[in-house]
Design an enzyme around this catalytic site. Structure first.
Site, mmCIF file in Angstrom:
data_model
loop_
_atom_site.group_PDB
_atom_site.id
_atom_site.type_symbol
_atom_site.label_atom_id
_atom_site.label_comp_id
_atom_site.label_asym_id
_atom_site.label_seq_id
_atom_site.Cartn_x
_atom_site.Cartn_y
_atom_site.Cartn_z
ATOM 1 N N SER A 192 0.733 -1.029 -0.018
ATOM 2 C CA SER A 192 -0.031 -0.060 0.076
ATOM 3 C C SER A 192 0.886 1.106 0.045
ATOM 4 C CB SER A 192 -1.007 0.146 1.182
ATOM 5 O OG SER A 192 -1.907 0.771 1.018
ATOM 6 N N ASP A 350 -9.993 -3.130 -5.169
ATOM 7 C CA ASP A 350 -9.129 -2.446 -4.453
ATOM 8 C C ASP A 350 -8.934 -1.067 -5.456
ATOM 9 O OD1 ASP A 350 -6.888 -0.949 -3.478
ATOM 10 O OD2 ASP A 350 -5.608 -2.700 -3.988
ATOM 11 N N HIS A 380 -8.172 -5.266 -0.802
ATOM 12 C CA HIS A 380 -6.888 -4.256 -0.392
ATOM 13 C C HIS A 380 -6.599 -4.507 1.019
ATOM 14 C CE1 HIS A 380 -4.106 -1.084 -0.500
ATOM 15 N NE2 HIS A 380 -4.584 -0.861 0.780
#
Ligand SMILES: *[C@@H]1O[C@H](CO)[C@@H](O)[C@H](O)[C@H]1NC(C)=O
Ligand SMILES: *[C@@H]1O[C@H](CO)[C@@H](O)[C@H](O)[C@H]1NC(C)=O
Length: 410
Positions: A192, A350, A380
């Site tokens: 991320s 995501d 995600h």
């Protein structure tokens, strides 16, 4: 606030999230577990909004609850030697394989950057601690997990610069020798926002004329890579998806740059580009870089360019969003050509899917060797969900595949 009040708010939050938001797609496995996990996250987010509204504590301050709740003290165990150190003034947790008697074989190393939207998370969270130990054992590697400083207390470029300092410090022959690390087998990786920092550091290191040692590979796990277009097909398709709804991602982006809420609102409507960043929109043009299967039913329209985006001056956030140290997608192909071999993980569910897909496509086009692993039922944050009661099979599969790739390529 009274405990009863908090409980009431959490319950209301849970109900509204259950009834108001889209149902979780059928393709996602363990849907009920994800729905419950997500209820918790959404409730906390509502509570954080409320707390900020009444002036108790700012939004990210309340969201940090998750980071503290999962905090561990990283200690040595039978197989892994753990130390907390400072690399050029930045906190790191170093995980090393315990040496077998007289073992002096050079080892691999992974510099790992945790996720959390540059605002949340810590190297000392349980799931990151576990991941680091697993990498040490499965790869016989040293892992340097970086505790970079966080926004909104420390806006861009502080988190990035902390990471860059650590990488520069570690990539010195004398330092590597201390940890018995092979200078030719060093990876940078992160999930991320950590993937964003990993990609940015890989690029900047290549351009640093004084830098002698380079990274062998970069592994980007559902990375964030650009702040110019927050309406890519994946942002649209997944705007209400669990764990990272669009609002939260926009919030992370805006808090990374500024605490000025005008900018957040401009980003929400995708009208935050200035003439300066508009010149770089071609690098995130998804109608050009996104394979058709990912474009789906969405039609491209370039983001609106405002003359004074978010009311910010030329030194403000509208300049930062155009900085490749924040948005690594915004560089010409020539700057991608000599980058290390890459692993890019993306998830269907995501908002950041298209960032990763576009970067993989552009790296490949520039001649970089890329392994792109796309999880058609992935969401995600799944890599962080490996510990009961929020353990998901897909998180474990992702971890295994990622480490397997490092075994073969690092
Ligand atoms: C995006 O790419 C398409 C072609 O795929 C082109 O027609 C369009 O002008 C481009 N827009 C921008 C802003 O680069
Ligand atoms: C995209 O454009 C096509 C053709 O102009 C149109 O039929 C379709 O409805 C558009 N899709 C969306 C999601 O707006």
């Amino acid at each position: 606030m009274q405990l009863k009040g908090i409980f009431l708010l959490l319950s209301i939050g849970a109900f509204t999230s259950y009834y108001v938001y889209q149902p979780i797609p059928d393709k996602i496995e363990e849907r009920w577990k994800l729905m419950l996990t997500d209820c918790f996250f959404r409730s906390l987010s509502h509570l954080a909004d409320f707390s900020e509204l009444v002036g108790l504590k700012d939004y990210m301050g309340v969201m940090m609850f998750i980071t503290f709740a999962e905090r561990v003290v990283p200690v040595s165990d039978q197989r892994v030697h753990v130390t907390e150190e400072l690399f050029d003034g930045v906190e790191v947790v170093v995980y090393q394989p315990k040496l077998q008697g007289g073992d002096t074989e050079l080892r691999r190393a992974v510099i790992y950057l945790h996720g959390g939207g540059w605002c949340l998370g810590s190297a000392r969270m349980g799931p990151y601690d576990l991941l680091a130990r697993q990498m040490v054992i499965d790869l016989n590697s040293v892992v340097v997990s970086v505790e970079y400083r966080l926004a909104p207390e420390h806006h861009f470029p502080v988190p990035y610069e902390d990471v860059y300092r650590v990488v520069k410090h570690f990539l010195q022959r004398v330092v590597l020798a201390q940890y018995t690390v092979d200078p030719g087998r060093i990876a940078v990786s992160g999930d991320s926002a950590g993937g964003n920092l990993a990609a940015a550091v890989s690029q900047q290191l290549q351009q640093d004329p004084e830098q002698q040692l380079q990274l062998k590979v970069q592994a980007l796990l559902y990375p964030v890579l650009q702040a110019l277009d927050l309406n890519t097909p994946s942002y649209q398709q997944n705007q209400n998806m669990p764990i990272l709804p669009r609002t939260l991602m926009v919030r992370f982006w805006s808090e990374y740059f500024t605490s000025d809420k005008t900018f957040f609102r401009a980003m929400m409507t995708n009208t935050h580009n200035s003439p300066e960043s508009a010149a770089l929109l071609k690098f995130v043009n998804w109608s050009a870089f996104l394979p058709e299967s990912y474009q789906g039913k969405y039609n491209y329209s370039a983001p609106v360019v405002a003359l004074s985006a978010g009311g910010a001056g030329s030194d403000g956030p509208s300049r930062s969003i155009a900085d490749p140290r924040a948005s690594p997608l915004l560089v010409p192909d020539a700057a991608l050509r000599s980058l290390p071999k890459a692993y890019v993980l993306t998830c269907e569910y995501d908002v950041l899917r298209d960032d990763g897909v576009m970067y993989a496509a552009r790296l490949r086009r520039a001649g970089v060797e890329v392994t792109h692993e796309h999880y058609a039922s992935g969401f995600h944050g799944a890599l962080m969900f490996t510990v009961w009661p929020t353990d998901f099979l897909i998180g474990r599969t992702m971890t295994e595949n990622f480490i397997k790739w490092l075994q073969h390529n690092l």
